[in-house]
Design a protein around this motif. Sequence first.
Motif, PDB file in Angstrom:
ATOM      1  N   ARG A  84       0.820  -1.224   0.000  1.00 61.57           N
ATOM      2  CA  ARG A  84       0.000   0.000   0.000  1.00 61.57           C
ATOM      3  C   ARG A  84       0.854   1.275   0.000  1.00 61.57           C
ATOM      4  O   ARG A  84       0.615   2.197   0.772  1.00 61.57           O
ATOM      5  CB  ARG A  84      -0.944   0.004   1.209  1.00 61.57           C
ATOM      6  N   GLN A 106      -0.865   4.783  -0.608  1.00 60.14           N
ATOM      7  CA  GLN A 106      -1.507   5.512   0.486  1.00 60.14           C
ATOM      8  C   GLN A 106      -0.506   5.979   1.524  1.00 60.14           C
ATOM      9  O   GLN A 106      -0.677   7.023   2.139  1.00 60.14           O
ATOM     10  CB  GLN A 106      -2.537   4.603   1.178  1.00 60.14           C
ATOM     11  N   LYS A 119      -2.276  -4.585  -1.090  1.00 63.14           N
ATOM     12  CA  LYS A 119      -1.732  -4.941   0.219  1.00 63.14           C
ATOM     13  C   LYS A 119      -0.860  -6.170   0.024  1.00 63.14           C
ATOM     14  O   LYS A 119      -1.204  -7.076  -0.722  1.00 63.14           O
ATOM     15  CB  LYS A 119      -2.904  -5.264   1.137  1.00 63.14           C
TER      16      LYS A 119
END
Lengths: 102, 478
Positions: free
Chosen positions: B355, B358, B426
């Motif tokens: 990730r 983010q 992820k």
Amino acid sequence: MNTLIVYPLVGIGLFCIGLYALIMQPHLLRKLLAVNIMGSGVFLVLVSLGMSNTNAQQDPVPHAMIITGIVVAISATALALVFMIKIALKTGKAELSNPEEK
Amino acid sequence: MEVFLILLPIFGGLLTFLIPKFNKSIGIITLILTLSLVISVASQLLAGGSYYHLLGGWGAPLGINLYVDGLSLVMLGLTALIATGAGIYAGKYFTHKQSLWFWPLWLFLIAGLNALFLSQDIFNFYVTLELIGLASAALTALSDTKEALRGAMRYLLVTLLGSLAYLLGVALLYHGFGSVDIVILSKRIESVPVAWAAMGLMSAGLLLKSALFPLHFWLPPAHASAPAPVSAILSALIIKASIYIQLRLWISLFLPLESFYFEIFFALLGSFAVVWGSVLALVQTRLKLLIAYSTVAQVGYLFIAFSLALGGISVAWSALVYLMLSHALAKSALFLVAGNLLHFHGHDRIVDLDRIAQRLPLSTTAFALAGVSIIGLPLSGGFIGKWFLLEASLKNNSWGITLVILLGGLLAAGYIFKVLGFTFTKAAVAQETKQIPLSMELVPLFFAIMAILLGFFATPMLALIHTGNPFGIIGATP
């Protein structure tokens, strides 16, 4: 035959021998020696071609170039020796083996 | 003024070595001063056109001439910009012990590069090549791991071999034509065997150093295992330095020897490099290796442009320089982002990126923007370069080359989006992460934005590049 032609030919010969050894020899010290032999060959070519003008006056420029070249060769050899010793300390042998094998 | 571009980094490097306590501030101040020197050289160039600087007042046959024109100026500017940015990045990246060695070597490397871009004689090119070769090999080994040492050793041997072949060529040219100054040589050179032999040796040495397929074998291990700021400058500038020499030699010396076969030769090798490098980049599992193989592909584009330019298509020169500039900026951004991810995760396996989009949005943005320029999507520096290249290939009716350029763009999109895809997902395993300092995120972002901006300022940049007519084209502007 003009003896002056012998020197550049020997120089080219040294260059080729060094090139062969650099590619074929696995041990790093031998590779390093090969580079130095190649360097000597190049310097021999430089200085002997400078001589072959049959005037009494020698051309000083190739000499200056060779001195520069020798300085470079010494520093490069020193650096390469440090690398070699470090590689030998870390991996146990002074070779550039494939990264796949441990 | 130009002399200080060489002296200042050497002096700064000595100071950082002698006063290790303040090495970071001395280093960054030196780099910023170098950048401002480049700007003053630029103003001089714009005011009066290309000019010579005679070192110590001695003229060419005896002394050494420095020469500034548009091409050397943009390379100097690029060097100063990337060195400063990557230097700021490196201030946070290295441990204290590594930074003790990093700063002197880094500044010596910049001095060598500046000297190379200012040189106007073939022996000086040899000396500066060796300077940057030694400094960059030592920098590659800085991370002190097994892979880094092996990569550095292989790189050092390759660069020594390349320099020796080049020096033998210099010896032959000096013997044949009695000078090492490019201007004097260009008036004397003829198509005789000694010139051919010298051209072969020098080109072989330089091709080895610029990692053109199939001589690229040393590049991925060295570039992938070096510390991130060093990888950035290796890919962005060191490769370009030998290509720059190649350009200078062909433009002023070897054009009388030019024949159709050389165009075919460079075009073929360049095309193979584009395809081979891109495909290998696509299959890599580690991020830094992927970026390193992408460099192999980008070198291919440069030589395709070179071959078209040799064929007399003048727009190919603009393509070549533009691709060099945009690749240098974009690739250093990519390597610095890779360094961030490596620091963040402790590894650079692409599938295990967790990730990132983010958690490190700035780095991801930098990667995406730099990727846009590498692929050559519109409104980026890479796009302008590729556009000129396509134009040149169409003008030359080389449909094969056109096809390779388009295919290379598609493959580049493949490997950039492969990485970007994994930044959103992820990872399967939970991983420990480390904080990234803000400046380490901002520097690659800055480079990536510069690479995009190059596309917006194409006209003034091209006018700058062509100042002093470095490519010997009649009616210089494109």
